[in-house]
Enzyme design. Structure first.
Site, PDB file in Angstrom:
ATOM      1  N   CYS A  75      15.068  13.923   4.911  1.00 19.35           N
ATOM      2  CA  CYS A  75      16.312  13.695   5.639  1.00 19.35           C
ATOM      3  C   CYS A  75      16.389  12.207   5.962  1.00 19.35           C
ATOM      4  O   CYS A  75      15.544  11.681   6.684  1.00 19.35           O
ATOM      5  CB  CYS A  75      16.320  14.528   6.918  1.00 19.35           C
ATOM      6  SG  CYS A  75      17.724  14.208   8.000  1.00 19.35           S
ATOM      7  N   CYS A 199      24.946  12.381   6.734  1.00 15.07           N
ATOM      8  CA  CYS A 199      23.767  12.812   5.979  1.00 15.07           C
ATOM      9  C   CYS A 199      23.220  11.590   5.247  1.00 15.07           C
ATOM     10  O   CYS A 199      23.883  11.044   4.361  1.00 15.07           O
ATOM     11  CB  CYS A 199      24.132  13.910   4.990  1.00 15.07           C
ATOM     12  SG  CYS A 199      22.784  14.384   3.885  1.00 15.07           S
TER      13      CYS A 199
END
EC number: 5.1.1.7
Length: 258
Positions: A75, A199
């Protein structure tokens, strides 16, 4: 009396995470418990949970879980947030190297802005309009118009659960070109199974497709949660020296019963 654990809440352009200092390895890695902590009504709330642990070959280790409680791939915004967290814990001064599920990452922090080096991307698959690539997590990139009014949840869910991607899952990024050096990106994330405010690996994926088409080495990216920037060097069919840059901040901290 229930045992309490200390947690910290961090956000990077609206991508928010429950952060735990787990260098003593006492955190219970239960899928149900992690899902509960990430629940926005019955827990702390977050797009994911990140454990900071000791590592033999680097300054620290990042262990990342999606909000559904399952351990996940890399991530990007979470990586930037754990760098800010490690800096807060005085683990390093201004530059660091840490281990994550996709390998070692370099990073640096200055005035709340974190630059994170991403993994090299060897190739970008395309059919001319849409792209698929892995920036630490798998991403589908689709260029659209009028992204402000685009139904990201519906269209992202359809691609993520299509016959091709249903089993393994894929993150879906919808991209609009704002100018010669800026993009607008909205992302449907697997594991969260919804649109998130930002993101990091998705922004990186979108930026690389744009830089590949336009022969550029950097691009600014607008997301719902703010602004990011991506830098990279073209190398054959892929990219190296990829950096994701943007703010990462501690929002609050507290204690919660195990």
């Amino acid at each position: 009396m229930n045992k309490q654990i200390k947690f910290y809440k961090y956000q990077g352009t609206g991508n928010d995470f429950v952060m735990i200092d787990n260098r003593d390895l006492e955190f219970p890695k239960s899928t149900d418990f992690i899902e509960k902590l990430c629940d926005r009504r019955f827990g702390i709330g977050g797009d994911g949970l990140i454990l900071l642990e000791n590592d033999e070959k680097s300054d620290f280790k990042m262990v990342y879980y999606n909000s559904d409680g399952n351990e996940s791939t890399m991530c990007g915004n979470g990586g930037r947030c754990i760098v800010a967290f490690a800096h807060f814990l005085d683990i390093f001064e201004d530059k660091t190297t840490f281990d994550a599920i996709d390998g070692l990452h370099k990073a640096e922090i200055k005035n709340g802005i974190v630059k994170l080096k991403m993994i090299d991307v060897k190739n970008i698959s395309t059919d001319g309009n849409d792209f698929v690539l892995n920036t630490g997590s798998p991403h589908y990139v689709k260029y659209v118009k009028m992204l402000n009014n685009y139904n990201v949840f519906k269209n992202g869910n359809e691609i993520r659960n299509s016959e091709t991607y249903k089993k393994e899952g894929i993150n879906v990024n919808f991209v609009e070109t704002v100018s010669d050096n800026e993009l607008f990106v909205r992302t449907y994330e697997r594991g969260v199974e919804d649109e998130t405010y930002s993101c990091g690996t998705g922004v990186t994926a979108a930026a690389l497709t744009f830089m590949d088409k336009n022969n550029q080495t950097s691009v600014a990216v607008k997301v719902l949660g703010g602004q990011l920037k991506v830098y990279a060097e073209k190398n054959g069919e892929g990219f190296t020296d990829i950096w994701l840059e943007g703010p990462a901040n501690q929002v609050f901290k507290g204690d919660i019963a195990l």
